[in-house]
Scaffold this motif. Structure first.
Motif, PDB file in Angstrom:
ATOM      1  N   SER A 281      68.202  25.027  88.760  1.00 24.78           N
ATOM      2  CA  SER A 281      69.634  25.010  89.045  1.00 24.78           C
ATOM      3  C   SER A 281      70.247  26.373  88.737  1.00 24.78           C
ATOM      4  O   SER A 281      69.884  27.024  87.750  1.00 24.78           O
ATOM      5  CB  SER A 281      70.308  23.925  88.217  1.00 24.78           C
ATOM      6  N   GLU A 282      71.182  26.806  89.570  1.00 31.40           N
ATOM      7  CA  GLU A 282      71.881  28.074  89.322  1.00 31.40           C
ATOM      8  C   GLU A 282      72.686  28.018  88.029  1.00 31.40           C
ATOM      9  O   GLU A 282      72.885  29.046  87.374  1.00 31.40           O
ATOM     10  CB  GLU A 282      72.810  28.405  90.496  1.00 31.40           C
ATOM     11  N   LEU A 283      73.115  26.828  87.669  1.00 34.00           N
ATOM     12  CA  LEU A 283      73.878  26.667  86.425  1.00 34.00           C
ATOM     13  C   LEU A 283      73.015  27.044  85.222  1.00 34.00           C
ATOM     14  O   LEU A 283      73.465  27.753  84.313  1.00 34.00           O
ATOM     15  CB  LEU A 283      74.370  25.221  86.303  1.00 34.00           C
ATOM     16  N   VAL A 284      71.764  26.589  85.233  1.00 33.66           N
ATOM     17  CA  VAL A 284      70.838  26.902  84.138  1.00 33.66           C
ATOM     18  C   VAL A 284      70.544  28.398  84.113  1.00 33.66           C
ATOM     19  O   VAL A 284      70.520  29.021  83.048  1.00 33.66           O
ATOM     20  CB  VAL A 284      69.530  26.089  84.294  1.00 33.66           C
TER      21      VAL A 284
ATOM     22  N   MET B 277      73.556  34.571  80.618  1.00 34.70           N
ATOM     23  CA  MET B 277      74.710  34.842  79.760  1.00 34.70           C
ATOM     24  C   MET B 277      74.289  34.879  78.290  1.00 34.70           C
ATOM     25  O   MET B 277      74.688  35.775  77.531  1.00 34.70           O
ATOM     26  CB  MET B 277      75.782  33.775  79.969  1.00 34.70           C
ATOM     27  N   LEU B 278      73.447  33.922  77.882  1.00 36.81           N
ATOM     28  CA  LEU B 278      72.982  33.866  76.492  1.00 36.81           C
ATOM     29  C   LEU B 278      72.104  35.067  76.145  1.00 36.81           C
ATOM     30  O   LEU B 278      72.154  35.581  75.022  1.00 36.81           O
ATOM     31  CB  LEU B 278      72.219  32.559  76.250  1.00 36.81           C
TER      32      LEU B 278
ATOM     33  N   TYR C  30      80.131  45.131  85.251  1.00 39.31           N
ATOM     34  CA  TYR C  30      79.334  45.364  86.457  1.00 39.31           C
ATOM     35  C   TYR C  30      77.828  45.353  86.182  1.00 39.31           C
ATOM     36  O   TYR C  30      77.058  44.751  86.947  1.00 39.31           O
ATOM     37  CB  TYR C  30      79.730  46.698  87.099  1.00 39.31           C
ATOM     38  N   PRO C  31      77.357  46.025  85.105  1.00 36.54           N
ATOM     39  CA  PRO C  31      75.913  46.031  84.853  1.00 36.54           C
ATOM     40  C   PRO C  31      75.321  44.629  84.685  1.00 36.54           C
ATOM     41  O   PRO C  31      74.230  44.345  85.195  1.00 36.54           O
ATOM     42  CB  PRO C  31      75.775  46.853  83.558  1.00 36.54           C
ATOM     43  N   THR C  32      76.024  43.758  83.961  1.00 35.90           N
ATOM     44  CA  THR C  32      75.495  42.407  83.740  1.00 35.90           C
ATOM     45  C   THR C  32      75.453  41.604  85.038  1.00 35.90           C
ATOM     46  O   THR C  32      74.497  40.850  85.274  1.00 35.90           O
ATOM     47  CB  THR C  32      76.346  41.656  82.694  1.00 35.90           C
TER      48      THR C  32
ATOM     49  N   PHE D 299      79.419  33.363  85.121  1.00 40.08           N
ATOM     50  CA  PHE D 299      78.956  33.396  83.736  1.00 40.08           C
ATOM     51  C   PHE D 299      78.619  34.807  83.242  1.00 40.08           C
ATOM     52  O   PHE D 299      78.459  35.004  82.040  1.00 40.08           O
ATOM     53  CB  PHE D 299      77.716  32.508  83.573  1.00 40.08           C
ATOM     54  N   THR D 300      78.487  35.768  84.151  1.00 37.55           N
ATOM     55  CA  THR D 300      78.045  37.109  83.729  1.00 37.55           C
ATOM     56  C   THR D 300      79.066  38.214  84.029  1.00 37.55           C
ATOM     57  O   THR D 300      78.797  39.376  83.746  1.00 37.55           O
ATOM     58  CB  THR D 300      76.714  37.474  84.422  1.00 37.55           C
TER      59      THR D 300
END
Length: 255
Positions: A105-108, A114-115, A126-128, A203-204
């Motif tokens: 899943s894209e959510l995972v 993010m973690l 931008y880098p993330t 998330f990023t």
């Protein structure tokens, strides 16, 4: 009767698939804001290009999609060459691992990335977003390039090396042209996946950075503006032109 039934079935499927897109395109030229036709107008296209917020989000989306597609295509192609040189068991293990992010899943994926960024103390920006999109797109590039690499004849590369060509020169003159249709397909797939992504970007991304997907998500609460219909129409037509051109190049390569 079976042939007629199958044709009717396929026609209904395409109607259900493309009727919403056709409706969106038609209402991007609607003079009114509601769901009723008020007359032909280019007002929403003028509003689209005059909106600094939408234009910034569009440029962010295109820049991120192009850079992530280019980098993921390069990494994915090199990975395919490395995987192709492995033995049968190791190759199958790595290819199975490559399939996990696509089935996941894209959510995972978004939460895990993010973690990771938080754990390493990397500030969001931008880098993330670029790292996340590149990571997300690489498996799709490998999936596109690997079948094409399997079809190439290794003996032609070895013959070029035996005739005195340097390995790098032999690769770009013999192997690379054979891989080009797969590389192009991988690039377009990575580009469209990055262009369309919302969850991983959400998330990023850092504060103040918007892409089209995150901007549309924020606009849903207030109500989608008709200028978004105009933007969606332009994006759909652009992707359609890219697909037509890539398919034409594939046919020319086969001929």
């Amino acid at each position: 009767m079976k042939k007629i039934a199958s044709q009717i079935y396929m026609t209904l499927i395409f109607i259900f698939l493309y009727a919403p897109i056709v409706t969106l395109i038609v209402f991007s030229f609607n003079q009114g804001k509601g769901g009723q036709w008020r007359g032909f107008s280019l007002e929403w296209y003028q509003e689209l290009f005059a909106s600094e917020l939408i234009m910034n989000a569009l440029w962010n989306t295109l820049i991120i999609a192009i850079i992530s597609a280019l980098v993921s295509t390069i990494i994915g192609t090199i990975s395919c060459i490395g995987l192709n040189s492995l033995g049968g068991k190791a190759k199958s293990i790595y290819l199975s691992l490559n399939n996990i992010p696509m089935l996941n899943s894209e959510l995972v994926t978004g939460l895990s990335l993010m973690l990771v960024f938080i754990a390493f103390g990397i500030g969001f920006g931008y880098p993330t977003i670029l790292i996340a999109h590149i990571t997300f797109c690489i498996p799709y590039v490998i999936l596109s390039v690997m079948p094409r690499l399997k079809q190439t004849d290794r003996s032609t590369y070895e013959a070029a090396v035996d005739l005195g060509a340097a390995p790098v020169y032999a690769f770009f003159k013999v192997v690379f042209p054979e891989l080009m249709p797969g590389i192009l397909s991988g690039f377009l797939l990575a580009f469209t996946m990055s262009l369309d992504d919302f969850i991983i970007t959400y998330f990023t991304r850092g504060p103040g950075i918007n892409t089209l997907s995150t901007l549309i998500y924020s606009e849903v609460r207030k109500g989608i503006k008709p200028s978004m219909n105009a933007l969606s129409t332009i994006m759909f037509v652009s992707v359609l032109i890219l697909l037509i051109l890539s398919n034409r190049k594939k046919k020319e390569g086969i001929e």
